[in-house]
Write an enzyme that holds these catalytic residues in place. Structure first.
Site, short mmCIF file in Angstrom:
data_model
loop_
_atom_site.label_atom_id
_atom_site.label_comp_id
_atom_site.label_asym_id
_atom_site.label_seq_id
_atom_site.Cartn_x
_atom_site.Cartn_y
_atom_site.Cartn_z
N GLY A 2 0.83 -1.20 0.00
CA GLY A 2 0.00 0.00 0.00
C GLY A 2 0.85 1.25 0.00
O GLY A 2 2.05 1.20 0.28
N GLN A 28 2.46 10.32 1.62
CA GLN A 28 3.83 9.79 1.62
C GLN A 28 4.67 10.38 0.49
O GLN A 28 5.89 10.28 0.51
CB GLN A 28 3.83 8.25 1.52
CG GLN A 28 3.38 7.57 2.82
CD GLN A 28 3.43 6.05 2.70
OE1 GLN A 28 2.51 5.45 2.16
NE2 GLN A 28 4.50 5.44 3.17
N CYS A 54 7.13 0.35 6.86
CA CYS A 54 6.57 1.48 6.11
C CYS A 54 7.64 2.05 5.18
O CYS A 54 8.81 2.16 5.56
CB CYS A 54 6.11 2.54 7.10
SG CYS A 54 5.30 3.95 6.34
N LEU A 55 7.23 2.43 3.97
CA LEU A 55 8.16 3.04 3.03
C LEU A 55 8.75 4.32 3.62
O LEU A 55 9.86 4.72 3.25
CB LEU A 55 7.43 3.37 1.72
CG LEU A 55 6.89 2.18 0.93
CD1 LEU A 55 6.03 2.68 -0.23
CD2 LEU A 55 8.02 1.31 0.42
N HIS A 101 -3.40 0.94 8.08
CA HIS A 101 -2.06 1.54 8.07
C HIS A 101 -2.03 2.74 7.12
O HIS A 101 -1.56 3.82 7.48
CB HIS A 101 -1.04 0.47 7.65
CG HIS A 101 0.36 0.96 7.47
ND1 HIS A 101 1.40 0.58 8.30
CD2 HIS A 101 0.91 1.80 6.56
CE1 HIS A 101 2.51 1.19 7.90
NE2 HIS A 101 2.25 1.92 6.83
N GLU A 102 -2.56 2.55 5.91
CA GLU A 102 -2.54 3.63 4.91
C GLU A 102 -3.43 4.80 5.34
O GLU A 102 -3.06 5.96 5.17
CB GLU A 102 -2.96 3.12 3.53
CG GLU A 102 -2.09 2.03 2.93
CD GLU A 102 -0.61 2.32 3.00
OE1 GLU A 102 -0.22 3.49 3.01
OE2 GLU A 102 0.17 1.35 3.07
N HIS A 158 -1.98 7.43 7.59
CA HIS A 158 -1.17 8.48 6.95
C HIS A 158 -2.00 9.73 6.66
O HIS A 158 -1.50 10.85 6.70
CB HIS A 158 -0.58 7.98 5.63
CG HIS A 158 0.60 7.07 5.79
ND1 HIS A 158 1.80 7.49 6.32
CD2 HIS A 158 0.77 5.76 5.48
CE1 HIS A 158 2.66 6.48 6.33
NE2 HIS A 158 2.06 5.41 5.83
#
Lengths: 173, 168
Positions: free
Chosen positions: B47, B52, B96-97, B138-139, B142
């Site tokens: 995702g 981000q 996470c990225l 999670h997404e 953000h």
């Protein structure tokens, strides 16, 4: 860049140990890396990566007043430090059973035979004073499949030790 | 399509709350394509959220269809998503990225009901569980300026919690 040291510290648990030890290291010019700090059986324990332009003797000398004041035992070793190279566990092993000698040795021997690399292990003695319960939680990495781990642990489970293996799924988002 | 730069901690922009999407136009489609290309260029992320890549609008992409034996709805573009129902909770490990080289355990709802618009502004409702539900939560964090590091629980704490209230 200065080399890493591993500082090991043990003392009766009380408030302020971390604050005073890390303040001393900061004033010495130390830089902290990864750390594990936990209370074990009423003792406070620290494993702490420290580096700076000073000798291990200088670090021990700087810590001496705090160690004396808080009655801490401190030990320092030069170590190879590798930051930014975390391994991600893919299995969790949970163990509980009536406390007896040998549980850890038996479980971990079986895991080691399958190439299981323990990345983290914590254990507790809980339950009642006259009926202690041993609990252990392991996270690690193993190439072997879940079934192989379960089969290898089956004889131990048959002896009454509760062992469960759970795959850990990492979600990156 | 372009690969966009990913904001990484400690960049304070990751704490910013994103605004609702109001324009469902060609520019949005173009951005979504770039966002997906950025997700695919990263290290196996399932995702990605618009903030981000420094676009502070409420949109995320989730796709867990590449994982075996994982219930999923395929490639999803979720715009102005809202969770309208939660059920259960479980601990799972997340990365996470925007936080390279760190993973941690986070408690999430095991099943959710979700309302979101698609790229054309059409409203959809989804029932999700497990891994896909975790990825969406999670997404969506953000969009509210939250990262999984704000929710990490210690493994030792898990052990004690499990004794009193089964979490999994």
């Amino acid at each position: 860049m200065a080399a890493w040291n591993m500082l090991t510290l043990v003392g009766a648990d009380r408030s302020g140990i971390v604050a005073q030890v890390t303040r001393t290291l900061y004033q010495l010019g130390g830089n902290l890396g990864e750390a594990s700090m936990i209370r074990l059986g009423g003792n406070f324990t620290i494993m702490l990566m420290v580096r700076g332009d000073f000798s291990t003797e200088a670090m021990l000398e700087a810590l001496a007043p705090v160690s004396a004041k808080l009655d801490l035992r401190v030990h320092v070793d030069a170590v190879r430090g590798e930051l930014h190279q975390h391994q991600v566990p893919n299995f969790q092993v949970r163990v509980n059973g009536a406390d007896r000698a040998g549980i850890v040795a038996e479980v971990t021997a079986i895991l080691a035979a399958l190439g299981f690399n323990i990345l983290e292990l914590d254990s507790n003695v809980a339950g009642e004073v006259n009926q202690p319960l041993y609990l252990m939680n392991i996270q690690g990495f193993c190439d072997a499949p879940l079934k192989a781990l379960e089969n290898a642990l089956a004889p131990l489970i048959a002896q009454g030790v509760a062992v469960t293996v759970t795959p850990l799924e990492l979600m990156i988002g | 399509m372009a690969i966009l730069d990913i904001l990484k901690l400690p960049d304070s922009r990751l704490k910013q709350v994103s605004q609702p999407v109001t324009q469902f136009d060609a520019a949005l489609q173009h951005f979504i394509a770039d966002l997906e290309a950025t997700r695919q260029a990263g290290p196996s992320a399932v995702g990605i959220a618009a903030p981000q890549v420094a676009c502070f609008q409420r949109m995320v992409i989730v796709d867990v269809s590449g994982r075996p034996k994982t219930p999923n709805h395929g490639y999803l573009v979720l715009i102005n998503p809202e969770i309208v129902h939660w059920e259960g909770h479980a601990i799972g490990r997340e990365g996470c990225l925007s936080v390279p080289d760190y993973t941690g355990n986070v408690i999430r709802a095991t099943a959710i009901r979700l309302r979101a618009q698609d790229c054309d502004g059409q409203l959809h409702e989804f029932e999700m569980e497990g891994y896909e539900a975790r990825a969406v939560q999670h997404e969506m964090d953000h969009l509210d300026g939250l990262l999984f590091v704000d929710r990490v629980v210690s493994r030792r704490t898990d052990l004690y919690r499990r004794k009193s209230a089964r979490l999994d």
